[in-house]
Design a protein around this motif. Structure first.
Motif, short mmCIF file in Angstrom:
data_model
loop_
_atom_site.label_atom_id
_atom_site.label_comp_id
_atom_site.label_asym_id
_atom_site.label_seq_id
_atom_site.Cartn_x
_atom_site.Cartn_y
_atom_site.Cartn_z
N ASP A 169 -0.52 2.68 -3.37
CA ASP A 169 -1.77 3.00 -2.70
C ASP A 169 -3.15 2.85 -2.75
O ASP A 169 -4.12 2.75 -3.55
CB ASP A 169 -1.85 4.23 -3.37
CG ASP A 169 -2.53 5.70 -2.75
OD1 ASP A 169 -2.58 5.32 -1.08
OD2 ASP A 169 -3.21 6.50 -3.02
N ALA A 202 -5.37 -1.31 -2.12
CA ALA A 202 -5.14 -3.42 -1.39
C ALA A 202 -4.68 -3.73 -2.26
O ALA A 202 -4.49 -4.18 -3.89
CB ALA A 202 -6.24 -3.46 -1.16
N LYS A 247 0.94 -1.59 -0.02
CA LYS A 247 0.11 -0.18 -0.24
C LYS A 247 0.55 1.12 0.16
O LYS A 247 0.60 1.98 -0.50
CB LYS A 247 -0.56 -0.09 1.40
CG LYS A 247 -2.59 -0.94 1.40
CD LYS A 247 -3.33 -0.76 2.42
CE LYS A 247 -4.55 -1.83 2.51
NZ LYS A 247 -4.80 -1.07 3.41
#
Length: 297
Positions: free
Chosen positions: A237, A239, A233
């Motif tokens: 940025d 999942a 992440k």
């Protein structure tokens, strides 16, 4: 015997063990896993993943090499630069020839050699100050003279264990003239057994990983599931599960558009055990079924 390029296309280079079987790596002197190797690369060699099985110093004689860590930090190594690599790291090496061949020495130190070197410092002096993960040291002609002496010893076929040990200790003490943090680097490396984390960006840039699960990717990257998710992440940025599905569907779109593969074949190739789930996910992303896309081409 394979070249470094041939071997590293499908394997992680375990150093120093893998180097003994490389046709383009010269062994100058060694005793077990302690020793000095020399490489002279005439062609580009990029994205070589390697694992430091014991502590190592790389010294660049000519050309320039880039070392990238598992956290995607890059270290540019021009000529006359040395870098200390602790034990237990997964790293990547990139060399693109501009004018000169990449000529470099790789020097490996077993625990007994490092212990002898560290003993020259008081223990309380070794615990002070922050230490970079990889210690880079700018050198000069003094180190060039040292390596010239190794080349002469190679011609004399001098390779006794006692001489190997003396020359390795000499090299470490010469480095300490440029940067005394080499003592701290050696001390920390002798105490630490790092988990071999791999560079996520480079690992995930391989299309073969699309059929793997998140747990598989975490294991392959040298991380627990939670650490993998956190590190992932921080870079992307998003999942990991969502990223993986997007990549799979993008690849599916490409295959359905540009190949003769069937919908079932594409789904299986990308790790979908349930074709119906694949079709549903594909339609949600592209507002068209895989079959309709296939028929439109």
């Amino acid at each position: 015997m394979k070249t470094v390029s041939e071997y590293s296309q499908r394997n992680i280079l375990i150093i120093p063990q893998s180097l003994y079987d490389m046709s383009d790596i010269q062994q100058l002197m060694y005793d077990g896993n302690s020793g000095v190797f020399y490489k002279d690369l005439k062609q580009d060699l990029v994205d070589v993943e390697f694992y430091t099985n014991i502590p190592c110093v790389v010294y660049i004689e000519s050309g320039q090499e880039t070392i990238t860590t598992s956290d995607n930090k890059t270290h540019e190594l021009p000529a006359r630069t040395a870098i200390f690599l602790p034990q237990g790291l997964n790293l990547h090496s990139d060399y693109v020839k501009v004018t000169e061949n990449l000529k470099a020495y790789l020097i490996f130190f077993t625990d007994d050699v490092l212990t002898d070197f560290i003993s020259a410092k008081k223990t309380n002096e070794l615990n002070k100050g922050d230490q970079p993960e990889l210690l880079k040291i700018q050198c000069d002609s003094l180190i060039e003279v040292y390596f010239s002496s190794l080349q002469l010893l190679k011609k004399k076929i001098c390779n006794s264990p006692a001489l190997v040990r003396i020359k390795l200790l000499e090299f470490l003490h010469l480095l300490s003239l440029y940067d005394e943090r080499i003592f701290q680097a050696a001390f920390q490396s002798s105490k630490t057994s790092n988990s071999p984390k791999r560079n996520l960006t480079r690992l995930l840039n391989n299309s073969d990983i699309l059929k793997l699960t998140i747990s598989d990717l975490a294991n392959l990257s040298g991380r627990s599931n939670s650490t993998f998710t956190r590190d992932f992440k921080a870079i992307y940025d998003i999942a990991p599960k969502q990223w993986l599905q997007n990549k799979r569907l993008d690849r599916a779109y490409e295959q359905l558009t540009n190949t003769e593969l069937t919908v079932t074949h594409v789904a299986a190739d990308l790790g979908y055990e349930n074709v119906s789930h694949f079709i549903k996910s594909f339609k949600e992303k592209y507002n068209i079924t895989p079959k309709q896309l296939k028929q439109s081409n």
